[in-house]
Design a protein around this motif. Structure first.
Motif, PDB file in Angstrom:
ATOM      1  N   GLY A  10       0.815  -1.199   0.000  1.00 31.88           N
ATOM      2  CA  GLY A  10       0.000   0.000   0.000  1.00 31.88           C
ATOM      3  C   GLY A  10       0.846   1.244   0.000  1.00 31.88           C
ATOM      4  O   GLY A  10       2.044   1.207  -0.281  1.00 31.88           O
ATOM      5  N   LEU A  11       0.188   2.347   0.320  1.00 28.99           N
ATOM      6  CA  LEU A  11       0.832   3.663   0.356  1.00 28.99           C
ATOM      7  C   LEU A  11       1.087   4.038   1.813  1.00 28.99           C
ATOM      8  O   LEU A  11       0.182   3.956   2.650  1.00 28.99           O
ATOM      9  CB  LEU A  11      -0.073   4.699  -0.314  1.00 28.99           C
ATOM     10  N   VAL A  12       2.315   4.450   2.093  1.00 25.29           N
ATOM     11  CA  VAL A  12       2.684   4.836   3.447  1.00 25.29           C
ATOM     12  C   VAL A  12       3.620   6.034   3.384  1.00 25.29           C
ATOM     13  O   VAL A  12       4.347   6.206   2.393  1.00 25.29           O
ATOM     14  CB  VAL A  12       3.345   3.644   4.184  1.00 25.29           C
ATOM     15  N   GLN A  13       3.594   6.855   4.410  1.00 24.73           N
ATOM     16  CA  GLN A  13       4.493   8.005   4.462  1.00 24.73           C
ATOM     17  C   GLN A  13       5.887   7.569   4.917  1.00 24.73           C
ATOM     18  O   GLN A  13       6.043   6.556   5.606  1.00 24.73           O
ATOM     19  CB  GLN A  13       3.944   9.058   5.409  1.00 24.73           C
ATOM     20  N   ALA A  14       6.860   8.346   4.531  1.00 20.59           N
ATOM     21  CA  ALA A  14       8.239   8.072   4.956  1.00 20.59           C
ATOM     22  C   ALA A  14       8.298   7.987   6.480  1.00 20.59           C
ATOM     23  O   ALA A  14       7.687   8.793   7.179  1.00 20.59           O
ATOM     24  CB  ALA A  14       9.164   9.160   4.446  1.00 20.59           C
ATOM     25  N   GLY A  15       9.029   6.993   6.952  1.00 23.30           N
ATOM     26  CA  GLY A  15       9.122   6.745   8.383  1.00 23.30           C
ATOM     27  C   GLY A  15       8.097   5.759   8.904  1.00 23.30           C
ATOM     28  O   GLY A  15       8.191   5.313  10.054  1.00 23.30           O
ATOM     29  N   LEU A  86      10.340   3.105   6.707  1.00 28.10           N
ATOM     30  CA  LEU A  86      10.320   3.071   5.240  1.00 28.10           C
ATOM     31  C   LEU A  86      10.709   4.419   4.657  1.00 28.10           C
ATOM     32  O   LEU A  86      10.384   5.486   5.219  1.00 28.10           O
ATOM     33  CB  LEU A  86       8.935   2.659   4.748  1.00 28.10           C
ATOM     34  N   GLN A  87      11.393   4.352   3.535  1.00 26.53           N
ATOM     35  CA  GLN A  87      11.859   5.539   2.824  1.00 26.53           C
ATOM     36  C   GLN A  87      11.378   5.502   1.384  1.00 26.53           C
ATOM     37  O   GLN A  87      11.063   4.416   0.857  1.00 26.53           O
ATOM     38  CB  GLN A  87      13.380   5.617   2.886  1.00 26.53           C
ATOM     39  N   PRO A  88      11.331   6.648   0.714  1.00 23.92           N
ATOM     40  CA  PRO A  88      10.869   6.652  -0.690  1.00 23.92           C
ATOM     41  C   PRO A  88      11.630   5.672  -1.574  1.00 23.92           C
ATOM     42  O   PRO A  88      11.051   5.113  -2.509  1.00 23.92           O
ATOM     43  CB  PRO A  88      11.099   8.103  -1.107  1.00 23.92           C
ATOM     44  N   THR A  91      10.197   2.210  -2.330  1.00 30.40           N
ATOM     45  CA  THR A  91       9.071   2.052  -3.252  1.00 30.40           C
ATOM     46  C   THR A  91       9.415   1.025  -4.321  1.00 30.40           C
ATOM     47  O   THR A  91      10.418   1.144  -5.015  1.00 30.40           O
ATOM     48  CB  THR A  91       8.728   3.397  -3.902  1.00 30.40           C
ATOM     49  N   ALA A  92       8.576  -0.003  -4.410  1.00 30.42           N
ATOM     50  CA  ALA A  92       8.841  -1.098  -5.348  1.00 30.42           C
ATOM     51  C   ALA A  92       7.682  -2.076  -5.308  1.00 30.42           C
ATOM     52  O   ALA A  92       6.813  -1.995  -4.426  1.00 30.42           O
ATOM     53  CB  ALA A  92      10.133  -1.826  -4.966  1.00 30.42           C
ATOM     54  N   VAL A  93       7.694  -2.992  -6.248  1.00 25.87           N
ATOM     55  CA  VAL A  93       6.833  -4.174  -6.165  1.00 25.87           C
ATOM     56  C   VAL A  93       7.626  -5.229  -5.397  1.00 25.87           C
ATOM     57  O   VAL A  93       8.777  -5.521  -5.742  1.00 25.87           O
ATOM     58  CB  VAL A  93       6.433  -4.696  -7.550  1.00 25.87           C
ATOM     59  N   TYR A  94       7.019  -5.780  -4.377  1.00 29.67           N
ATOM     60  CA  TYR A  94       7.669  -6.769  -3.517  1.00 29.67           C
ATOM     61  C   TYR A  94       7.135  -8.161  -3.854  1.00 29.67           C
ATOM     62  O   TYR A  94       5.923  -8.373  -3.893  1.00 29.67           O
ATOM     63  CB  TYR A  94       7.441  -6.447  -2.051  1.00 29.67           C
ATOM     64  N   TYR A  95       8.072  -9.085  -4.088  1.00 25.08           N
ATOM     65  CA  TYR A  95       7.727 -10.439  -4.504  1.00 25.08           C
ATOM     66  C   TYR A  95       8.145 -11.444  -3.432  1.00 25.08           C
ATOM     67  O   TYR A  95       9.273 -11.393  -2.924  1.00 25.08           O
ATOM     68  CB  TYR A  95       8.454 -10.799  -5.795  1.00 25.08           C
ATOM     69  N   VAL A 121       6.105   4.543  -0.957  1.00 25.88           N
ATOM     70  CA  VAL A 121       6.459   5.356   0.208  1.00 25.88           C
ATOM     71  C   VAL A 121       6.549   6.810  -0.255  1.00 25.88           C
ATOM     72  O   VAL A 121       7.372   7.138  -1.109  1.00 25.88           O
ATOM     73  CB  VAL A 121       7.780   4.904   0.830  1.00 25.88           C
ATOM     74  N   SER A 122       5.718   7.647   0.321  1.00 24.05           N
ATOM     75  CA  SER A 122       5.709   9.063  -0.051  1.00 24.05           C
ATOM     76  C   SER A 122       6.610   9.865   0.888  1.00 24.05           C
ATOM     77  O   SER A 122       6.746   9.542   2.062  1.00 24.05           O
ATOM     78  CB  SER A 122       4.286   9.603   0.001  1.00 24.05           C
TER      79      SER A 122
END
Length: 123
Positions: A10-15, A86-88, A91-95, A121-122
């Motif tokens: 999903g979408l999460v903010q940095a940190g 988490l940091q920008p 950002t990736a597709v995780y497999y 990660v925004s």
């Protein structure tokens, strides 16, 4: 045929934090090492974390050390990736992947892959 289905992206903010799950079916989950890869836009797929069949040993890419934790539940046939701070650039597709043996070997090629889950990660 082994199937691996990831969830939790999903979408999460940095940190922030996310916990990815990967449910396995169609094989003997507890007999194989499992792992996680990721692929960022415009970049090659890269190894993130791996865990031995019994959870007794884990392995990490340098970028994931101290922030990401891999674990597994051999009763639920599920492997997890807990991602903190988490940091920008994460950002990736995780497999999710399953390896051919019980123990992870450096640079080993996985046998099975999931379809991936997007982590954004925004800043």
């Amino acid at each position: 045929q082994v199937q691996l289905v990831e969830s939790g992206g999903g979408l999460v903010q940095a940190g922030g934090s996310l916990r990815l799950s990967c449910a396995a079916s169609g094989g003997t989950f507890s007999a194989y090492a499992m792992g996680w890869f990721r692929q960022a836009p415009g970049k090659e797929r890269e190894f993130v974390k791996a865990i031995n069949f019994n959870g007794a040993g884990t392995y990490s890419a340098e970028s994931a050390k101290g922030r990401f934790t891999v674990s597994r539940d051999n009763v639920k046939n599920t492997v997890y990736l807990q991602m903190n701070s988490l940091q920008p650039e994460d950002t990736a597709v995780y497999y999710c992947v399953q390896y051919r043996g019980r123990y992870y070997e450096n640079s080993a090629s996985p046998e099975y892959w999931g379809r991936g889950t997007q982590v954004t990660v925004s800043s």
